[in-house]
Motif scaffolding. Structure first.
Motif, PDB file in Angstrom:
ATOM      1  N   CYS A   1       0.829  -1.216   0.000  1.00  0.00           N
ATOM      2  CA  CYS A   1       0.000   0.000   0.000  1.00  0.00           C
ATOM      3  C   CYS A   1       0.860   1.261   0.000  1.00  0.00           C
ATOM      4  CB  CYS A   1      -0.955  -0.007   1.184  1.00  0.00           C
ATOM      5  SG  CYS A   1      -2.156  -1.341   1.135  1.00  0.00           S
ATOM      6  N   GLY A   2       1.916   1.276  -0.800  1.00  0.00           N
ATOM      7  CA  GLY A   2       2.780   2.441  -0.919  1.00  0.00           C
ATOM      8  C   GLY A   2       3.829   2.575   0.166  1.00  0.00           C
ATOM      9  N   GLU A   3       3.878   1.646   1.095  1.00  0.00           N
ATOM     10  CA  GLU A   3       4.842   1.699   2.197  1.00  0.00           C
ATOM     11  C   GLU A   3       5.903   0.614   2.004  1.00  0.00           C
ATOM     12  OE1 GLU A   3       4.850   1.315   7.070  1.00  0.00           O
ATOM     13  OE2 GLU A   3       2.954   1.352   6.002  1.00  0.00           O
ATOM     14  N   ILE A   4       7.160   0.970   2.245  1.00  0.00           N
ATOM     15  CA  ILE A   4       8.273   0.019   2.187  1.00  0.00           C
ATOM     16  C   ILE A   4       8.379  -0.638   3.555  1.00  0.00           C
ATOM     17  CG2 ILE A   4      10.748  -0.260   1.819  1.00  0.00           C
ATOM     18  CD1 ILE A   4       9.235   0.622  -0.702  1.00  0.00           C
ATOM     19  N   ILE A   5       8.328  -1.972   3.595  1.00  0.00           N
ATOM     20  CA  ILE A   5       8.250  -2.693   4.861  1.00  0.00           C
ATOM     21  C   ILE A   5       9.338  -3.751   4.962  1.00  0.00           C
ATOM     22  CG2 ILE A   5       6.803  -4.257   6.228  1.00  0.00           C
ATOM     23  CD1 ILE A   5       4.376  -2.836   4.930  1.00  0.00           C
ATOM     24  N   LEU A   6       9.918  -3.880   6.150  1.00  0.00           N
ATOM     25  CA  LEU A   6      10.827  -4.968   6.502  1.00  0.00           C
ATOM     26  C   LEU A   6      10.096  -5.809   7.540  1.00  0.00           C
ATOM     27  CD1 LEU A   6      13.625  -6.367   6.535  1.00  0.00           C
ATOM     28  CD2 LEU A   6      14.260  -4.777   8.358  1.00  0.00           C
ATOM     29  N   ALA A   7       9.907  -7.093   7.254  1.00  0.00           N
ATOM     30  CA  ALA A   7       9.169  -7.965   8.179  1.00  0.00           C
ATOM     31  C   ALA A   7       9.657  -9.402   8.047  1.00  0.00           C
ATOM     32  CB  ALA A   7       7.677  -7.898   7.887  1.00  0.00           C
ATOM     33  N   PRO A   8       9.517 -10.181   9.132  1.00  0.00           N
ATOM     34  CA  PRO A   8       9.913 -11.590   9.062  1.00  0.00           C
ATOM     35  C   PRO A   8       8.838 -12.448   8.387  1.00  0.00           C
ATOM     36  CG  PRO A   8       9.171 -11.059  11.272  1.00  0.00           C
ATOM     37  CD  PRO A   8       9.160  -9.774  10.495  1.00  0.00           C
ATOM     38  N   ILE A   9       9.294 -13.461   7.695  1.00  0.00           N
ATOM     39  CA  ILE A   9       8.389 -14.429   7.078  1.00  0.00           C
ATOM     40  C   ILE A   9       7.908 -15.385   8.166  1.00  0.00           C
ATOM     41  CG2 ILE A   9       8.245 -16.370   5.462  1.00  0.00           C
ATOM     42  CD1 ILE A   9      10.387 -14.902   3.780  1.00  0.00           C
ATOM     43  N   ILE A  10       6.578 -15.589   8.242  1.00  0.00           N
ATOM     44  CA  ILE A  10       6.029 -16.514   9.240  1.00  0.00           C
ATOM     45  C   ILE A  10       5.372 -17.735   8.596  1.00  0.00           C
ATOM     46  CG2 ILE A  10       5.720 -14.761  11.017  1.00  0.00           C
ATOM     47  CD1 ILE A  10       2.702 -14.762  10.272  1.00  0.00           C
ATOM     48  N   GLY A  11       5.231 -17.720   7.276  1.00  0.00           N
ATOM     49  CA  GLY A  11       4.629 -18.866   6.603  1.00  0.00           C
ATOM     50  C   GLY A  11       4.923 -18.863   5.118  1.00  0.00           C
ATOM     51  N   ILE A  12       4.944 -20.050   4.546  1.00  0.00           N
ATOM     52  CA  ILE A  12       5.172 -20.208   3.108  1.00  0.00           C
ATOM     53  C   ILE A  12       4.087 -21.134   2.570  1.00  0.00           C
ATOM     54  CG2 ILE A  12       6.753 -21.021   1.311  1.00  0.00           C
ATOM     55  CD1 ILE A  12       9.047 -20.519   3.318  1.00  0.00           C
ATOM     56  N   THR A  13       3.435 -20.703   1.483  1.00  0.00           N
ATOM     57  CA  THR A  13       2.422 -21.520   0.825  1.00  0.00           C
ATOM     58  C   THR A  13       2.897 -21.798  -0.590  1.00  0.00           C
ATOM     59  OG1 THR A  13       0.706 -20.392   2.086  1.00  0.00           O
ATOM     60  CG2 THR A  13      -0.006 -21.630   0.149  1.00  0.00           C
ATOM     61  N   ILE A  14       2.821 -23.051  -0.992  1.00  0.00           N
ATOM     62  CA  ILE A  14       3.231 -23.433  -2.338  1.00  0.00           C
ATOM     63  C   ILE A  14       2.034 -24.092  -3.012  1.00  0.00           C
ATOM     64  CG2 ILE A  14       4.807 -24.847  -3.706  1.00  0.00           C
ATOM     65  CD1 ILE A  14       6.736 -24.642  -1.254  1.00  0.00           C
ATOM     66  N   SER A  15       1.699 -23.600  -4.196  1.00  0.00           N
ATOM     67  CA  SER A  15       0.607 -24.200  -4.950  1.00  0.00           C
ATOM     68  C   SER A  15       1.060 -24.425  -6.387  1.00  0.00           C
ATOM     69  CB  SER A  15      -0.644 -23.324  -4.903  1.00  0.00           C
ATOM     70  OG  SER A  15      -0.368 -22.053  -5.432  1.00  0.00           O
ATOM     71  N   GLN A  16       0.443 -25.393  -7.031  1.00  0.00           N
ATOM     72  CA  GLN A  16       0.819 -25.705  -8.399  1.00  0.00           C
ATOM     73  C   GLN A  16      -0.431 -25.871  -9.242  1.00  0.00           C
ATOM     74  OE1 GLN A  16       3.567 -28.904  -8.809  1.00  0.00           O
ATOM     75  NE2 GLN A  16       3.481 -28.889 -11.027  1.00  0.00           N
ATOM     76  N   ASP A  17      -0.388 -25.263 -10.432  1.00  0.00           N
ATOM     77  CA  ASP A  17      -1.454 -25.503 -11.387  1.00  0.00           C
ATOM     78  C   ASP A  17      -0.841 -26.226 -12.584  1.00  0.00           C
ATOM     79  OD1 ASP A  17      -0.182 -23.555 -12.914  1.00  0.00           O
ATOM     80  OD2 ASP A  17      -1.657 -22.003 -12.489  1.00  0.00           O
ATOM     81  N   VAL A  18      -1.537 -26.278 -13.662  1.00  0.00           N
ATOM     82  CA  VAL A  18      -1.056 -27.013 -14.834  1.00  0.00           C
ATOM     83  C   VAL A  18       0.250 -26.442 -15.371  1.00  0.00           C
ATOM     84  CG1 VAL A  18      -1.619 -27.662 -17.206  1.00  0.00           C
ATOM     85  CG2 VAL A  18      -3.401 -27.685 -15.450  1.00  0.00           C
ATOM     86  N   ASP A  19       0.379 -25.108 -15.364  1.00  0.00           N
ATOM     87  CA  ASP A  19       1.529 -24.464 -16.005  1.00  0.00           C
ATOM     88  C   ASP A  19       2.699 -24.128 -15.090  1.00  0.00           C
ATOM     89  OD1 ASP A  19       0.252 -24.496 -18.482  1.00  0.00           O
ATOM     90  OD2 ASP A  19      -0.815 -22.634 -18.022  1.00  0.00           O
ATOM     91  N   ASN A  20       2.443 -23.834 -13.800  1.00  0.00           N
ATOM     92  CA  ASN A  20       3.557 -23.375 -12.972  1.00  0.00           C
ATOM     93  C   ASN A  20       3.325 -23.612 -11.481  1.00  0.00           C
ATOM     94  OD1 ASN A  20       1.723 -21.413 -12.313  1.00  0.00           O
ATOM     95  ND2 ASN A  20       2.748 -19.777 -13.404  1.00  0.00           N
ATOM     96  N   CYS A  21       4.377 -23.373 -10.728  1.00  0.00           N
ATOM     97  CA  CYS A  21       4.358 -23.498  -9.276  1.00  0.00           C
ATOM     98  C   CYS A  21       4.453 -22.084  -8.704  1.00  0.00           C
ATOM     99  CB  CYS A  21       5.546 -24.336  -8.831  1.00  0.00           C
ATOM    100  SG  CYS A  21       5.621 -24.615  -7.070  1.00  0.00           S
ATOM    101  N   VAL A  22       3.589 -21.748  -7.728  1.00  0.00           N
ATOM    102  CA  VAL A  22       3.581 -20.413  -7.142  1.00  0.00           C
ATOM    103  C   VAL A  22       3.935 -20.508  -5.658  1.00  0.00           C
ATOM    104  CG1 VAL A  22       2.173 -18.386  -6.630  1.00  0.00           C
ATOM    105  CG2 VAL A  22       1.831 -19.618  -8.772  1.00  0.00           C
ATOM    106  N   VAL A  23       4.956 -19.739  -5.256  1.00  0.00           N
ATOM    107  CA  VAL A  23       5.377 -19.667  -3.861  1.00  0.00           C
ATOM    108  C   VAL A  23       4.893 -18.326  -3.322  1.00  0.00           C
ATOM    109  CG1 VAL A  23       7.359 -19.608  -2.300  1.00  0.00           C
ATOM    110  CG2 VAL A  23       7.412 -21.081  -4.319  1.00  0.00           C
ATOM    111  N   ARG A  24       4.200 -18.346  -2.180  1.00  0.00           N
ATOM    112  CA  ARG A  24       3.712 -17.118  -1.535  1.00  0.00           C
ATOM    113  C   ARG A  24       4.196 -17.094  -0.090  1.00  0.00           C
ATOM    114  NH1 ARG A  24      -0.243 -14.388  -4.331  1.00  0.00           N
ATOM    115  NH2 ARG A  24      -1.105 -15.514  -6.088  1.00  0.00           N
ATOM    116  N   TYR A  25       4.551 -15.889   0.374  1.00  0.00           N
ATOM    117  CA  TYR A  25       5.074 -15.708   1.727  1.00  0.00           C
ATOM    118  C   TYR A  25       4.089 -14.905   2.571  1.00  0.00           C
ATOM    119  CZ  TYR A  25       9.477 -17.130  -0.390  1.00  0.00           C
ATOM    120  OH  TYR A  25      10.452 -17.833  -1.041  1.00  0.00           O
TER     121      TYR A  25
END
Length: 75
Positions: A18-42
């Motif tokens: 939202c227009g703000e530059i943020i430094l934060a720790p990662i608390i979770g990782i979600t990995i999903s895959q569809d037909v074409d690619n794998c998506v990693v979200r933090y």
């Protein structure tokens, strides 16, 4: 099975929210895959001043940076 990600839980990373530059720790990782690619979200733990914890939408790997300099170059 081992899945390698660019960042790990506990890493402090930079991102823009939202227009703000943020430094934060990662608390979770979600990995999903569809037909074409794998998506990693933090997911992050983020505590703004004088506001209760705010849940942020998990961000895709391409929007998360290890240094502020790399984030600023991407904007």
């Amino acid at each position: 099975m081992t899945i390698e990600t660019k960042h790990n839980i506990g890493d402090e990373v930079w991102f823009e929210w939202c227009g703000e530059i943020i430094l934060a720790p990662i608390i979770g990782i979600t990995i999903s895959q569809d037909v074409d690619n794998c998506v990693v979200r933090y997911s992050f733990s983020y505590y703004p001043i004088n506001v209760p914890k705010i849940p942020l939408i998990p961000l895709p790997e391409e929007y998360v940076f290890p240094t502020k300099e790399e984030l600023l170059k991407s904007l």
